[in-house]
Design a protein around this motif. Structure first.
Motif, PDB file in Angstrom:
ATOM      1  N   ILE A   1       4.143  -7.880 -35.564  1.00 42.79           N
ATOM      2  CA  ILE A   1       4.773  -8.154 -34.263  1.00 42.79           C
ATOM      3  C   ILE A   1       4.678  -6.936 -33.354  1.00 42.79           C
ATOM      4  CG2 ILE A   1       6.999  -8.591 -33.137  1.00 42.79           C
ATOM      5  CD1 ILE A   1       7.673 -10.415 -35.530  1.00 42.79           C
ATOM      6  N   VAL A   2       4.969  -5.754 -33.893  1.00 41.18           N
ATOM      7  CA  VAL A   2       4.909  -4.533 -33.084  1.00 41.18           C
ATOM      8  C   VAL A   2       3.469  -4.258 -32.642  1.00 41.18           C
ATOM      9  CG1 VAL A   2       5.207  -2.031 -33.199  1.00 41.18           C
ATOM     10  CG2 VAL A   2       7.006  -3.533 -34.011  1.00 41.18           C
ATOM     11  N   SER A   3       2.504  -4.505 -33.515  1.00 35.55           N
ATOM     12  CA  SER A   3       1.092  -4.302 -33.140  1.00 35.55           C
ATOM     13  C   SER A   3       0.681  -5.254 -32.019  1.00 35.55           C
ATOM     14  CB  SER A   3       0.193  -4.500 -34.348  1.00 35.55           C
ATOM     15  OG  SER A   3       0.478  -3.545 -35.337  1.00 35.55           O
ATOM     16  N   LEU A   4       1.122  -6.495 -32.111  1.00 33.31           N
ATOM     17  CA  LEU A   4       0.800  -7.453 -31.041  1.00 33.31           C
ATOM     18  C   LEU A   4       1.488  -7.068 -29.734  1.00 33.31           C
ATOM     19  CD1 LEU A   4       0.934 -10.836 -33.006  1.00 33.31           C
ATOM     20  CD2 LEU A   4      -1.084  -9.641 -32.137  1.00 33.31           C
ATOM     21  N   LEU A   5       2.713  -6.564 -29.813  1.00 28.28           N
ATOM     22  CA  LEU A   5       3.398  -6.120 -28.597  1.00 28.28           C
ATOM     23  C   LEU A   5       2.694  -4.910 -27.982  1.00 28.28           C
ATOM     24  CD1 LEU A   5       7.174  -6.471 -29.530  1.00 28.28           C
ATOM     25  CD2 LEU A   5       5.864  -7.850 -27.923  1.00 28.28           C
ATOM     26  N   ALA A   6       2.136  -4.046 -28.822  1.00 32.25           N
ATOM     27  CA  ALA A   6       1.415  -2.880 -28.308  1.00 32.25           C
ATOM     28  C   ALA A   6       0.175  -3.310 -27.533  1.00 32.25           C
ATOM     29  CB  ALA A   6       1.053  -1.942 -29.453  1.00 32.25           C
ATOM     30  N   LEU A   7      -0.438  -4.417 -27.941  1.00 30.28           N
ATOM     31  CA  LEU A   7      -1.612  -4.914 -27.226  1.00 30.28           C
ATOM     32  C   LEU A   7      -1.262  -5.429 -25.832  1.00 30.28           C
ATOM     33  CD1 LEU A   7      -3.460  -6.813 -30.097  1.00 30.28           C
ATOM     34  CD2 LEU A   7      -4.062  -4.602 -29.090  1.00 30.28           C
TER      35      LEU A   7
END
Length: 147
Positions: free
Chosen positions: A11-17
């Motif tokens: 989830i955090v990786s997708l938010l970083a994108l």
């Protein structure tokens, strides 16, 4: 619990994108990490700990020694992070300077570490005041399987 942490990483990786600001991503990561740790403390029980009654909200582990070790570990991580931020602010750090967004993200991470350390250390103190329950005997099978 590992699954919750992996899901949090995704989830955090997708938010970083999505190019959200670091403080927002840090707060989401903080919430996911804290939820995963609290979920793990509710699900996993110590040997001999009763399963049926819900665990007290302050209780993080079954034994005071484990709570103390984990609390100290998170406190050491907190101190290390705080020293890193201090050295960075003083210009002693050898890496590139932080921007305001990553500094805010680091502060959120430090608050998370301090909170988790406090939860474990509080659990250790309260468990110690209750007295350490006797260790349960290890399981010994009643049937021997012959090879």
């Amino acid at each position: 619990m590992v699954g919750a942490l992996v899901l949090g990483f995704v989830i955090v990786s997708l938010l970083a994108l999505t190019r959200l600001p670091d403080p927002i991503i840090g707060m989401v990561r903080f919430g996911i990490d804290l939820a995963a740790i609290l979920l793990g403390t509710r699900i996993f029980r110590g040997r001999g700990e009763p399963i049926e009654p819900p665990r007290a909200p302050w209780r993080m582990t079954a034994r005071p020694r484990l709570s103390q070790v984990l609390g100290i570990l998170f406190a050491v991580f907190f101190v290390g992070g705080a020293l890193g931020m201090l050295f960075d602010a003083l210009g002693v750090a050898s890496g590139p300077a932080d921007t305001a967004g990553t500094t805010a993200g680091n502060v959120i991470a430090l608050v998370e570490l301090a909170l988790i350390a406090a939860l474990y250390l509080r659990s250790a103190a309260r468990l110690r005041s209750l007295g350490v329950p006797p260790k349960e005997p290890k399981f010994t099978p009643t049937v021997r399987i012959r090879p």
